[in-house]
Design a protein around this motif. Structure first.
Motif, PDB file in Angstrom:
ATOM      1  N   CYS A  38       0.870  -1.174   0.000  1.00 55.86           N
ATOM      2  CA  CYS A  38       0.000   0.000   0.000  1.00 55.86           C
ATOM      3  C   CYS A  38       0.908   1.225   0.000  1.00 55.86           C
ATOM      4  CB  CYS A  38      -0.922  -0.010   1.209  1.00 55.86           C
ATOM      5  SG  CYS A  38      -2.130  -1.362   1.170  1.00 55.86           S
ATOM      6  N   VAL A  39       0.893   1.971  -1.108  1.00 55.09           N
ATOM      7  CA  VAL A  39       1.860   3.054  -1.327  1.00 55.09           C
ATOM      8  C   VAL A  39       1.179   4.407  -1.170  1.00 55.09           C
ATOM      9  CG1 VAL A  39       3.564   3.993  -2.907  1.00 55.09           C
ATOM     10  CG2 VAL A  39       3.068   1.529  -2.945  1.00 55.09           C
ATOM     11  N   PRO A  40       1.502   5.191  -0.117  1.00 57.05           N
ATOM     12  CA  PRO A  40       0.875   6.504   0.105  1.00 57.05           C
ATOM     13  C   PRO A  40       1.170   7.488  -1.036  1.00 57.05           C
ATOM     14  CG  PRO A  40       2.013   5.732   2.071  1.00 57.05           C
ATOM     15  CD  PRO A  40       2.435   4.832   0.958  1.00 57.05           C
ATOM     16  N   GLN A  41       0.193   8.333  -1.347  1.00 52.88           N
ATOM     17  CA  GLN A  41       0.330   9.390  -2.350  1.00 52.88           C
ATOM     18  C   GLN A  41       0.272  10.748  -1.652  1.00 52.88           C
ATOM     19  OE1 GLN A  41       0.752   8.210  -5.725  1.00 52.88           O
ATOM     20  NE2 GLN A  41       0.948   6.387  -4.452  1.00 52.88           N
ATOM     21  N   TRP A  42       0.801  11.764  -2.299  1.00 54.16           N
ATOM     22  CA  TRP A  42       0.899  13.061  -1.609  1.00 54.16           C
ATOM     23  C   TRP A  42      -0.402  13.847  -1.627  1.00 54.16           C
ATOM     24  CZ3 TRP A  42       0.129  17.650  -4.266  1.00 54.16           C
ATOM     25  CH2 TRP A  42       0.144  17.578  -5.671  1.00 54.16           C
ATOM     26  N   LYS A  43      -1.296  13.575  -2.587  1.00 49.42           N
ATOM     27  CA  LYS A  43      -2.542  14.327  -2.682  1.00 49.42           C
ATOM     28  C   LYS A  43      -3.533  13.919  -1.589  1.00 49.42           C
ATOM     29  CE  LYS A  43      -2.545  15.400  -7.623  1.00 49.42           C
ATOM     30  NZ  LYS A  43      -3.294  15.287  -8.899  1.00 49.42           N
ATOM     31  N   PHE A  44      -4.316  14.902  -1.138  1.00 50.85           N
ATOM     32  CA  PHE A  44      -5.345  14.631  -0.135  1.00 50.85           C
ATOM     33  C   PHE A  44      -6.542  13.936  -0.771  1.00 50.85           C
ATOM     34  CE2 PHE A  44      -3.099  18.121   2.030  1.00 50.85           C
ATOM     35  CZ  PHE A  44      -2.905  17.533   3.263  1.00 50.85           C
ATOM     36  N   ALA A  45      -7.217  13.097   0.033  1.00 52.58           N
ATOM     37  CA  ALA A  45      -8.385  12.364  -0.439  1.00 52.58           C
ATOM     38  C   ALA A  45      -9.655  13.095  -0.024  1.00 52.58           C
ATOM     39  CB  ALA A  45      -8.352  10.944   0.118  1.00 52.58           C
ATOM     40  N   THR A  46     -10.664  12.384   0.468  1.00 54.96           N
ATOM     41  CA  THR A  46     -11.987  12.980   0.697  1.00 54.96           C
ATOM     42  C   THR A  46     -12.191  13.493   2.123  1.00 54.96           C
ATOM     43  OG1 THR A  46     -12.878  10.777   1.154  1.00 54.96           O
ATOM     44  CG2 THR A  46     -13.041  11.581  -1.109  1.00 54.96           C
ATOM     45  N   ARG A  47     -11.465  12.931   3.098  1.00 53.01           N
ATOM     46  CA  ARG A  47     -11.606  13.378   4.481  1.00 53.01           C
ATOM     47  C   ARG A  47     -10.510  14.377   4.837  1.00 53.01           C
ATOM     48  NH1 ARG A  47     -12.537   7.752   7.922  1.00 53.01           N
ATOM     49  NH2 ARG A  47     -13.797   6.641   6.363  1.00 53.01           N
ATOM     50  N   SER A  48     -10.716  15.069   5.931  1.00 49.76           N
ATOM     51  CA  SER A  48      -9.708  16.015   6.399  1.00 49.76           C
ATOM     52  C   SER A  48      -8.415  15.284   6.755  1.00 49.76           C
ATOM     53  CB  SER A  48     -10.231  16.769   7.630  1.00 49.76           C
ATOM     54  OG  SER A  48      -9.242  17.632   8.142  1.00 49.76           O
TER      55      SER A  48
END
Length: 249
Positions: A38-48
Motif C-alpha cells: 500500500c503506497v501513500p500518495q501526496w494528494k489529499f483524499a476525501t476526508r480532512s
C-alpha cells in the motif's frame, strides 16, 4: 491500509466468498503468490488530512500476462476488500513485476486451515502445473480423486502412496490404473504398524500437510492442514516421499 492484512484478506475472500466464485481459480494463484504494498500518495483524499494510496500488486513475472488479462477482476476484488480509514483511501490498483533479488533468502510462507480443508486441497491440486505427489494413509475421497484425474488429463505427473487398508479398496483399482500408485503394507511384529503420512507436494514448490486423511469422513472431524511455501522444507518432504515410494514400488 496494512499491506499484510490486505493480502491475507484477499486470499481468504477468494477461498470463501461466493461473490468471486466465477474467477477464484484464476485469481487465487496470482494473489497468493504476489507481494502487495500500500503506497501513500501526496494528494489529499476525501476526508480532512486523509491521503490517497495506491495498492501495488507485485506479480511474479511468469504470471504477469495472466494478471494483466484479469486486471478488471483484480480491481474488483481489491476495491471490495480494501478498508478505508482516517489516514488513507484507495486511489488506484497497480500491477507491477515482482522484483527478483539474488541476495535474499527464498520465499517462505506458512498458513494453517482448520475448516473447509477439502476446498484448500482442491485449490492446491488445481494450481499444479507440473507434478503432484500424494502420500496419505487413507484415500477414499471421490471428489479429490476426480480432481487428480482432471490434472492427469492435462499432462500433470501424479504419484500416490497409500497404506494397505480395507477402506482404500473402493478407489484402489482406479488409483493403480490411472496414476503411479504404491501401496505400503503393514509392518512390525504384530503387523499393525502402517504408513501414516498425510502430505501432498505440488510442483516441488509448496506442500500441504497435517492430520487430514483424504476421506469423506475427514470433512466432519477436527483436522488441520498446513500449507507451506519453503523450498528447503519441500525438499525434505520430497526426499521422504521418494524413499517410501522406491522401497515399496
Amino acid at each position: 491500509m496494512n499491506s499484510g492484512a490486505l493480502k491475507r484478506t484477499l486470499v481468504a475472500d477468494l477461498q470463501y466468498d461466493p461473490k468471486f466464485s466465477d474467477c477464484k481459480e484464476k485469481l487465487f494463484p496470482i494473489i497468493s503468490r504476489s507481494t502487495i504494498n500500500c503506497v501513500p500518495q501526496w494528494k489529499f483524499a476525501t476526508r480532512s488530512n486523509q491521503h490517497w494510496e495506491n495498492v501495488e500488486i507485485r506479480v511474479p513475472i511468469p504470471l504477469m500476462t495472466k494478471a494483466t488479462e484479469l486486471k478488471d477482476k483484480i480491481d474488483r476484488l481489491v476495491y471490495y476488500v480494501y478498508e478505508e480509514d482516517d489516514e488513507y483511501a484507495i486511489q488506484d490498483v497497480e500491477l507491477r513485476p515482482q522484483i527478483i533479488y539474488s541476495d535474499i533468502e527464498p520465499e517462505v510462507s506458512n498458513d494453517v486451515e482448520f475448516d473447509r480443508i477439502q476446498d484448500v486441497l482442491i485449490q492446491g491440486i488445481r494450481d499444479a502445473k507440473y507434478l503432484i505427489w500424494v502420500a496419505v494413509a487413507w484415500f477414499s475421497n471421490e471428489v479429490l480423486y476426480q480432481e487428480l484425474l482432471k490434472k492427469k488429463q492435462n499432462g500433470i505427473h501424479i504419484r500416490i502412496i497409500i497404506s494397505d487398508e480395507d477402506s482404500n479398496q473402493n478407489l484402489l483399482q482406479g488409483l493403480k490404473e490411472n496414476f503411479e500408485c504404491v501401496v505400503v503394507p503393514h509392518s512390525g511384529v504384530w503387523g499393525t504398524n502402517r504408513m501414516h503420512d498425510k502430505f501432498c507436494i505440488v510442483d516441488l514448490d509448496y506442500i500441504m500437510h497435517g492430520s487430514y486423511n483424504w476421506t469423506k469422513a475427514a470433512n466432519y472431524n477436527g483436522e488441520t492442514l498446513v500449507t507451506t511455501v519453503d523450498r528447503n522444507l519441500v525438499k525434505k518432504f520430497a526426499d521422504e516421499f521418494l524413499k517410501i515410494y522406491n522401497e515399496n514400488k
